[in-house]
Write a protein that holds these residues in place. Structure first.
Motif: not given
Length: 159
Positions: A9-19
């Motif tokens: 899921d790209p949204i979850a990967r983006y969130r993980a990096v952004l967090e």
């Protein structure tokens, strides 16, 4: 729960990096952190508009102009870094007596990136971006002078 695992899921990967980032960072800095993920998506055929929607869903609303400008600059920096690693400079001297000896390669030309002729605006850009090693240029000039003087001596001896 969704049908797809979170690592696809790209949204979850983006969130993980952004967090993991400092929230005080600028948007461009946050974008640069997720660009490797974005590049993978773009390479797989995902349109940029969908990437922008995913970033918005992950909590990073980005204007299209900011996205395109930052992507352009990131790719340019990546390309320049790759060019620098591919073309080592001739002026960098290695320490004498180094334990690891490389097989001798032919010396690099004094002027790197020289076009054969000027036919397009791209050729003019190549001239602007040429790398000139002044030490190598001096050595080439001295070698040419020595060769010319030897040829002149040889011709005088024949006469």
């Amino acid at each position: 729960m969704t049908d797809t695992p979170p690592d696809t899921d790209p949204i979850a990967r983006y969130r993980a990096v952004l967090e993991a980032l400092d929230p005080r960072l600028r948007i461009a800095s946050k974008l640069r952190a997720v660009f490797p993920l974005i590049e993978a998506q773009i390479d797989s055929g995902v349109p940029h508009a969908a990437v922008l929607d995913d970033l918005k869903a992950a909590g990073l609303p980005v204007q299209t102009s900011t996205y395109t400008t930052t992507l352009y600059r990131w790719r340019k920096a990546k390309r320049q870094a790759a060019d620098e690693t591919d073309q080592p400079r001739a002026s960098v001297a290695e320490p004498s007596g180094s334990p690891t000896t490389k097989p001798s390669s032919p010396p690099l030309p004094a002027i790197q990136g020289r076009p054969n002729g000027i036919q397009t605006p791209g050729d003019l850009r190549k001239i602007r971006d040429m790398r000139i090693d002044l030490d190598a240029l001096r050595r080439e000039g001295l070698a040419n002078r020595a060769k010319t003087s030897q040829d002149t001596k040889t011709q005088n001896d024949k006469e």
